[in-house]
Design an enzyme around this catalytic site. Structure first.
Site, PDB file in Angstrom:
ATOM      1  N   LYS A 123      -2.718  -6.504 -19.906  1.00 32.41           N
ATOM      2  CA  LYS A 123      -2.277  -7.010 -18.522  1.00 32.41           C
ATOM      3  C   LYS A 123      -3.276  -8.238 -18.169  1.00 32.41           C
ATOM      4  CE  LYS A 123       0.206  -7.428 -14.814  1.00 32.41           C
ATOM      5  NZ  LYS A 123       1.521  -8.464 -14.807  1.00 32.41           N
ATOM      6  N   ARG A 161       1.570   1.522  -6.209  1.00 35.79           N
ATOM      7  CA  ARG A 161       1.427   0.679  -4.679  1.00 35.79           C
ATOM      8  C   ARG A 161       0.311   0.078  -4.458  1.00 35.79           C
ATOM      9  NH1 ARG A 161       6.340   1.059  -2.073  1.00 35.79           N
ATOM     10  NH2 ARG A 161       5.585   0.308  -0.332  1.00 35.79           N
ATOM     11  N   GLU A 172       7.380 -12.749 -25.222  1.00 36.96           N
ATOM     12  CA  GLU A 172       6.362 -11.656 -24.911  1.00 36.96           C
ATOM     13  C   GLU A 172       6.995 -10.369 -24.825  1.00 36.96           C
ATOM     14  OE1 GLU A 172       3.751 -11.810 -21.576  1.00 36.96           O
ATOM     15  OE2 GLU A 172       5.504 -12.475 -20.249  1.00 36.96           O
ATOM     16  N   HIS A 179      11.911 -36.383 -29.882  1.00 30.31           N
ATOM     17  CA  HIS A 179      10.972 -36.642 -30.770  1.00 30.31           C
ATOM     18  C   HIS A 179      10.464 -35.765 -31.963  1.00 30.31           C
ATOM     19  CE1 HIS A 179      10.666 -40.088 -28.178  1.00 30.31           C
ATOM     20  NE2 HIS A 179      10.762 -39.229 -27.080  1.00 30.31           N
ATOM     21  N   LYS A 181       8.543 -15.697 -21.415  1.00 27.33           N
ATOM     22  CA  LYS A 181       9.236 -14.170 -20.942  1.00 27.33           C
ATOM     23  C   LYS A 181       9.860 -13.814 -22.234  1.00 27.33           C
ATOM     24  CE  LYS A 181       7.303 -13.224 -18.468  1.00 27.33           C
ATOM     25  NZ  LYS A 181       6.455 -13.990 -17.564  1.00 27.33           N
ATOM     26  N   TRP A 237      -3.698  -1.712  -1.423  1.00 26.07           N
ATOM     27  CA  TRP A 237      -3.888  -2.933  -2.142  1.00 26.07           C
ATOM     28  C   TRP A 237      -4.097  -3.718  -1.075  1.00 26.07           C
ATOM     29  CZ3 TRP A 237      -3.722  -4.085  -7.065  1.00 26.07           C
ATOM     30  CH2 TRP A 237      -3.564  -5.255  -7.489  1.00 26.07           C
ATOM     31  N   CYS A 288       0.963  -1.031  -0.090  1.00 32.13           N
ATOM     32  CA  CYS A 288       0.004   0.006  -0.126  1.00 32.13           C
ATOM     33  C   CYS A 288       0.915   1.067  -0.006  1.00 32.13           C
ATOM     34  CB  CYS A 288      -0.743   0.019   1.219  1.00 32.13           C
ATOM     35  SG  CYS A 288      -1.829  -1.335   1.219  1.00 32.13           S
ATOM     36  N   GLU A 326       8.399 -21.194 -18.638  1.00 28.82           N
ATOM     37  CA  GLU A 326       8.177 -19.708 -18.418  1.00 28.82           C
ATOM     38  C   GLU A 326       9.441 -18.571 -19.087  1.00 28.82           C
ATOM     39  OE1 GLU A 326       5.999 -17.731 -17.289  1.00 28.82           O
ATOM     40  OE2 GLU A 326       6.863 -16.101 -16.387  1.00 28.82           O
ATOM     41  N   ASN A 347       0.891   0.392   6.059  1.00 26.77           N
ATOM     42  CA  ASN A 347       1.196  -0.741   4.754  1.00 26.77           C
ATOM     43  C   ASN A 347       1.993  -1.961   5.522  1.00 26.77           C
ATOM     44  OD1 ASN A 347       2.266  -1.611   2.671  1.00 26.77           O
ATOM     45  ND2 ASN A 347       4.227  -0.585   2.751  1.00 26.77           N
ATOM     46  N   GLY A 348       1.513  -3.149   5.011  1.00 29.07           N
ATOM     47  CA  GLY A 348       2.101  -4.287   5.710  1.00 29.07           C
ATOM     48  C   GLY A 348       1.152  -5.160   5.939  1.00 29.07           C
TER      49      GLY A 348
HETATM   50  O1  M6R Z   1      -4.245 -12.369 -14.468  1.00 29.95           O
HETATM   51  P1  M6R Z   1      -3.538 -13.964 -14.815  1.00 29.95           P
HETATM   52  O2  M6R Z   1      -2.616 -14.689 -13.980  1.00 29.95           O
HETATM   53  O3  M6R Z   1      -5.059 -14.711 -15.011  1.00 29.95           O
HETATM   54  O4  M6R Z   1      -3.340 -13.732 -16.438  1.00 29.95           O
HETATM   55  C1  M6R Z   1      -2.766 -14.967 -17.119  1.00 29.95           C
HETATM   56  C2  M6R Z   1      -2.072 -14.244 -18.545  1.00 29.95           C
HETATM   57  O5  M6R Z   1      -2.708 -13.591 -19.209  1.00 29.95           O
HETATM   58  C3  M6R Z   1      -0.677 -13.899 -17.877  1.00 29.95           C
HETATM   59  O6  M6R Z   1      -0.102 -14.607 -17.162  1.00 29.95           O
HETATM   60  C4  M6R Z   1       0.096 -13.626 -19.248  1.00 29.95           C
HETATM   61  O7  M6R Z   1       0.518 -14.541 -19.743  1.00 29.95           O
HETATM   62  C5  M6R Z   1       1.500 -12.530 -18.755  1.00 29.95           C
HETATM   63  N1  M6R Z   1       1.432 -11.566 -20.005  1.00 29.95           N
HETATM   64  C6  M6R Z   1       2.505 -13.276 -18.673  1.00 29.95           C
HETATM   65  O8  M6R Z   1       3.552 -12.485 -18.351  1.00 29.95           O
END
Ligand code: M6R
Length: 610
Positions: free
Chosen positions: A605, A27, A489, A505, A486, A75, A2, A482, A101-102
């Site tokens: 996002k 925050r 994307e 395979h 990264k 938050w 927060c 993952e 905050n905490g």
């Molecule tokens: O909010 P969510 O965790 O449900 O989102 C899922 C995906 O859209 C999210 O993880 C997306 O793959 C990100 N851009 C990964 O960095």
């Protein structure tokens, strides 16, 4: 996470507080509030929603100005993001106001005790106990009363407190959560972070843990919890405002990568007890239901799906419950076999991803028990699930998930161990050892972050590479997935995450000189097998990067062109440490390529369309 602000000085505090809160909105932004002290009068205005909503409420309420005020942008961690749960919180007499905050770890015990002593609570927050604890010290000076409250409360606390009998004063306190003071000409500021007051002053004092501070318009005094005055160390900030909002980092993503030790510590906080018992109090699901479960499904999308992959290994290994994982958008269309004894776990950082919500709705229609794992308190996933476990990463501004991924991994490890504890499938001693290892993760992640210069140097050399593979087995497989996601994307580079044993395979046909193959080999029971697979990649001309644990680097000296060494952790827990260098690699390749890592093209996002 927060944001808190405080101001004592000659200007009307309201505008200073609102401006400061806007600067701290990164925050948290689910509710906000201010408290102003004017003579002996305390006025509190708060609202669910953004700071703009608070501004409207303040305009309508026309609170008195005074010379002292505190503010908060929230938050949520305890209690839904409602107006009632928004800060400031007040005591029974309405003369004390607190912003925090905490996380107060022992809030439940403190609250019961305070209720027994006659205090009346009106919110669901942990913070309200602080207001009542300060009320208990009404015969002490405010600084003494706050010090006593700090001694009683366990956990992370950054506080700003006002009390009407000391109208020219704010008392701040800190343990575990950040707090800085800004020193102006005849005015003083207090905040969670420097941007809140940087347009007014560059002179700051960073507050250390277990300190209580008196803030007046003429300056600051700092005390330890026993009232012994401490020296004041002032420094001058050179950053501009934009850099300061990112904590001095060039991007939010890099800041969030570096916030991971704190985010993981917050996610663990209060959820393990002495002797290694897992205590997921907020899960609020009768243990009987968890004992009845005969099958588990974990559903998620994107990065959250990679956390689900790790969860499958953890739940099956620790509880022996058959566990299926699904990309949420596939789940309901394959007509999965669910019933009243199935446990469905939906993982979603935002808690608003429509595919994941549709999957859990489908599961509920089949009478299955649903647990949501989300970073956003009171998100749709949290509301629609039978029980919820929150990751406590704080808001993530960068589109690429980083700290929310590692906290999802930790949350799923906690949940896996909790299921094992409830169902009696692991002996308490082994659970205790793993709990101790979980507690060590924040420090270990901190150590892994020191690989950044190595990853940056590697990124410089690999910036123009067209094709990457990321390979791993068992717990290293979701890490590889993952790492590849990264890179795709944020750097727009073709990168395949693959099970190391599956390459032969088909995909191995793509490996040739110029292709970089990143192998993750931390999971001890499959490490040798992964190394054999990586030899096959090297034989086809691939450039080999290995992520391995301390003590095993010699095993890859003849194989790898680059070796990244991370601290040792037990299998599956090392997913949390192993992914960090891959986040850094993707980040630095993207910046080498001149890309906007916080807002990669074509992405959002939160994905609220099917
Ligand atoms: O909010 P969510 O965790 O449900 O989102 C899922 C995906 O859209 C999210 O993880 C997306 O793959 C990100 N851009 C990964 O960095």
């Amino acid at each position: 996470m927060c944001g808190i602000v405080g101001y004592v000085g000659p200007r009307p505090p309201l505008q200073v507080l609102i401006d400061g809160l806007h600067r701290l909105e990164y925050r948290g932004y689910d509710s906000a509030g201010v408290a102003l002290v004017d003579g002996s009068r305390l006025s509190v205005v708060k609202r669910a929603g953004r700071i703009a909503d608070l501004e409207e409420a303040v305009a309508a309420a026309e609170p008195p100005e005074g010379r002292v005020g505190v503010g908060h942008t929230r938050w949520a961690t305890h209690g839904a993001p409602t107006t009632l749960n928004a800060h400031p919180h007040t005591d029974c007499t309405g003369t004390v106001a607190v912003v925090h905050n905490g996380i107060v770890e022992n809030w439940a015990e403190l609250k019961s005790e305070l209720i027994r002593r006659g205090h009346r609570f009106i919110s669901d927050t942990d913070t309200e106990v602080i207001a009542h604890l300060v009320e208990e010290g009404s015969d002490l000076s405010l600084v003494e009363a706050v010090a006593e409250a700090m001694k009683a409360a366990e956990g992370a606390l950054a506080l700003a407190v006002v009390r009407t009998d000391q109208p020219g004063l704010i008392v701040g306190a800190r343990r575990g959560s950040p707090l800085v003071v800004g020193l102006g000409e005849s005015e003083t500021f207090l905040a969670s972070d420097i941007p809140a007051f940087l347009s007014h002053t560059r002179r700051v004092v960073v507050i250390e843990d277990d300190r209580v501070i008196e803030i007046r318009d003429g300056g600051v005094r700092i005390f330890d919890l026993d009232g012994v005055e401490q020296p004041l160390v002032e420094k001058v900030i050179e950053w501009d405002l934009a850099a300061a909002e990112r904590g001095g980092y060039p991007t939010f993503m890099l800041k969030e990568i570096h916030e991971q030790p704190q985010a993981i510590a917050d996610t663990l906080r209060g959820r393990t007890a002495d002797g290694g018992v897992i205590a997921l109090r907020e899960l609020e699901l009768p243990e009987q239901i968890l004992r009845m479960v005969d099958k588990v499904f974990v559903v998620a999308c994107g990065t959250s799906y990679h956390a689900a992959m790790m969860a499958k290994y953890a739940i099956e290994r620790w509880t022996r419950l058959p566990t299926e994982i699904d990309i949420a958008s596939e789940f309901r269309y394959r007509d999965p076999v669910l019933d009243g004894r199935s446990l469905v776990i939906g993982i979603s950082q935002s808690g608003e991803t429509i595919d994941t919500l549709a999957a859990v709705r489908y599961a509920k229609a089949q009478r299955s028990t649903v647990i949501g794992v989300s970073n956003v308190v009171d998100s749709a996933l949290a509301r629609e699930s039978d029980a919820v476990l929150y990751t406590r990463a704080g808001p993530e501004i960068g589109v690429a998930a980083t700290k929310t991924f590692t906290t999802q991994l930790v949350a799923m490890q906690l949940l896996g161990l909790y299921l094992a504890q409830v169902r009696g499938t692991m002996d308490p001693g082994t659970i205790g050892l793993l709990v101790a290892e979980l507690q060590a993760l924040p420090d270990k992640v901190g150590k892994v972050l020191q690989t950044e210069p190595q990853m940056e140097d590697m990124a410089r050399r690999f910036a123009q590479v067209r094709d990457f593979f990321f390979l791993g087995r068992s717990g290293d497989f979701p890490v590889a997935m993952e790492g590849a996601l990264k890179l795709k994307e944020i750097a727009y580079v073709r990168a395949e995450g693959y099970a190391a044993g599956e390459m032969k395979h088909g995909p191995i046909a793509l490996v040739e000189p110029g292709v970089v193959v990143v192998g993750v080999a931390t999971d001890s029971h499959v490490r040798q097998k992964t190394l054999s697979n990586m030899e096959e990649m090297k034989a086809r001309g691939g450039t080999i990067v290995m992520v391995v644990e301390e003590g095993t680097e010699d095993e890859v000296s003849g194989l790898a062109d680059e070796v990244v060494v991370i601290p040792q952790s037990p299998d599956l827990l090392c997913t949390v440490t192993a992914v960090v260098p891959l986040q850094l690699l993707a980040y630095h390749i993207a910046t080498q390529r001149g890309l906007d890592v916080d807002k990669p093209r074509n992405l959002a996002k939160t994905v609220t369309v099917e």
